[in-house]
Design a protein around this motif. Structure first.
Motif, mmCIF file in Angstrom:
data_model
loop_
_atom_site.group_PDB
_atom_site.id
_atom_site.type_symbol
_atom_site.label_atom_id
_atom_site.label_comp_id
_atom_site.label_asym_id
_atom_site.label_seq_id
_atom_site.Cartn_x
_atom_site.Cartn_y
_atom_site.Cartn_z
ATOM 1 N N LEU A 276 13.523 -6.495 -9.617
ATOM 2 C CA LEU A 276 12.655 -5.873 -8.627
ATOM 3 C C LEU A 276 12.925 -4.379 -8.513
ATOM 4 O O LEU A 276 11.992 -3.566 -8.493
ATOM 5 N N VAL A 277 14.192 -3.977 -8.474
ATOM 6 C CA VAL A 277 14.489 -2.546 -8.356
ATOM 7 C C VAL A 277 14.078 -1.814 -9.631
ATOM 8 O O VAL A 277 13.575 -0.684 -9.583
ATOM 9 N N ARG A 278 14.236 -2.455 -10.789
ATOM 10 C CA ARG A 278 13.806 -1.813 -12.038
ATOM 11 C C ARG A 278 12.289 -1.630 -12.066
ATOM 12 O O ARG A 278 11.789 -0.591 -12.525
ATOM 13 N N THR A 279 11.561 -2.634 -11.583
ATOM 14 C CA THR A 279 10.101 -2.530 -11.537
ATOM 15 C C THR A 279 9.664 -1.364 -10.652
ATOM 16 O O THR A 279 8.757 -0.588 -11.008
ATOM 17 N N LEU A 280 10.305 -1.214 -9.504
ATOM 18 C CA LEU A 280 9.951 -0.128 -8.580
ATOM 19 C C LEU A 280 10.239 1.240 -9.196
ATOM 20 O O LEU A 280 9.455 2.184 -9.040
ATOM 21 N N ILE A 281 11.357 1.346 -9.907
ATOM 22 C CA ILE A 281 11.685 2.615 -10.567
ATOM 23 C C ILE A 281 10.669 2.927 -11.660
ATOM 24 O O ILE A 281 10.180 4.064 -11.782
ATOM 25 N N ARG B 265 10.785 11.634 -12.919
ATOM 26 C CA ARG B 265 10.741 12.035 -14.324
ATOM 27 C C ARG B 265 11.102 10.830 -15.190
ATOM 28 O O ARG B 265 11.738 9.880 -14.713
ATOM 29 N N PRO B 266 10.751 10.824 -16.466
ATOM 30 C CA PRO B 266 11.148 9.728 -17.349
ATOM 31 C C PRO B 266 12.675 9.611 -17.411
ATOM 32 O O PRO B 266 13.376 10.614 -17.550
ATOM 33 N N LEU B 267 13.183 8.413 -17.261
ATOM 34 C CA LEU B 267 14.632 8.191 -17.292
ATOM 35 C C LEU B 267 14.917 6.770 -17.760
ATOM 36 O O LEU B 267 14.013 5.967 -17.952
ATOM 37 N N GLY C 95 0.782 -1.230 0.000
ATOM 38 C CA GLY C 95 0.000 0.000 0.000
ATOM 39 C C GLY C 95 0.811 1.274 0.000
ATOM 40 O O GLY C 95 0.248 2.374 -0.006
ATOM 41 N N ALA C 96 2.134 1.172 0.013
ATOM 42 C CA ALA C 96 2.992 2.362 -0.013
ATOM 43 C C ALA C 96 3.180 2.829 -1.456
ATOM 44 O O ALA C 96 2.894 2.098 -2.420
ATOM 45 N N THR C 97 3.668 4.043 -1.632
ATOM 46 C CA THR C 97 3.941 4.556 -2.970
ATOM 47 C C THR C 97 5.167 3.845 -3.536
ATOM 48 O O THR C 97 5.985 3.284 -2.795
ATOM 49 N N ASP D 109 5.770 5.820 -13.761
ATOM 50 C CA ASP D 109 4.370 5.727 -14.201
ATOM 51 C C ASP D 109 3.441 6.507 -13.281
ATOM 52 O O ASP D 109 2.418 7.045 -13.726
ATOM 53 N N ALA D 110 3.805 6.578 -12.004
ATOM 54 C CA ALA D 110 2.973 7.300 -11.032
ATOM 55 C C ALA D 110 3.262 8.799 -11.031
ATOM 56 O O ALA D 110 2.629 9.553 -10.282
ATOM 57 N N GLY D 111 4.218 9.236 -11.838
ATOM 58 C CA GLY D 111 4.574 10.647 -11.885
ATOM 59 C C GLY D 111 5.465 11.087 -10.747
ATOM 60 O O GLY D 111 5.680 12.291 -10.543
#
Length: 202
Positions: free
Chosen positions: A139-144, A154-156, A85-87, A149-151
């Motif tokens: 996993l770290v790539r998914t979180l980034i 910035r896109p990177l 439930g966290a961002t 996607d959540a804004g």
């Protein structure tokens, strides 16, 4: 009564195996694989060589258990500490802090596993470790990507950002001293602020 005795024996055996793996990881990390013998491990554990051989066939089996187990358990340790439930940003911070916590708790296994990662001649074990390493990196790539996607970011370049995070965390073992400076989880938290909030003043 026999069942109770059997349970105690099983518990003692599990504790003994954990002790052997912990002491072996310390010796492998300090002296290297070739510089560590079964006699060294037995002496460090305060047990006979025959008891050591009762639990493990040879030094290679101990080394493989440490190297593979550390890679697999790192992923599970970190994954289990991502707050529901966290961002995405909060979960990414938790990923980094949990990695620091794992490193601090299991430093000798981390060091032994790091030295073994590319040098193990057994192809099957190498593939399995790579699979868990890829899951951890994924996993770290998914979180980034979720943070983008959540804004929140910035896109990177996600793979590049993931490598930056993992490089900072993985390099700690080269300079970290448990008895000096900040604890490893606190260092990981500081890395998060530096990487994702920048170094410039507001």
């Amino acid at each position: 009564m026999a069942r109770a005795a059997s349970t105690v024996e099983a518990g003692d055996s599990a504790e003994r195996i954990l002790q052997i793996l912990s002491e072996s990881a310390r010796l492998f990390a300090t002296n290297g694989y070739d510089g560590t013998s079964m006699r060294d491990i037995a002496e460090a554990c305060g047990i006979s060589k025959s008891l050591l051989y009762h639990h493990f066939t040879d030094k290679d089996e101990i080394f493989a258990r440490i190297a593979l187990g550390s890679t697999r358990e790192l992923y599970q340790f970190v994954f289990d500490r991502l707050p529901e439930g966290a961002t995405p940003t909060e979960r990414l911070r938790a990923f980094m802090v949990a990695t620091g916590e794992y490193f601090q708790r299991y430093r000798w296994a981390w060091l032994a596993s790091t030295s073994a990662f590319w040098s193990d001649p057994e192809q099957r074990r190498q593939k399995e470790r790579m699979m868990w390493r890829d899951r951890y990196e994924g996993l770290v790539r998914t979180l980034i990507q979720q943070a983008i996607d959540a804004g929140e970011f910035r896109p990177l370049d996600v793979p590049l950002a993931g490598r930056l995070v993992l490089s900072a965390l993985n390099w700690m073992h080269r300079w970290y001293k448990p008895d000096k400076g900040m604890p490893a989880p606190q260092i990981a938290d500081a890395y998060f602020d530096m990487i994702f909030r920048g170094l410039r003043a507001e």
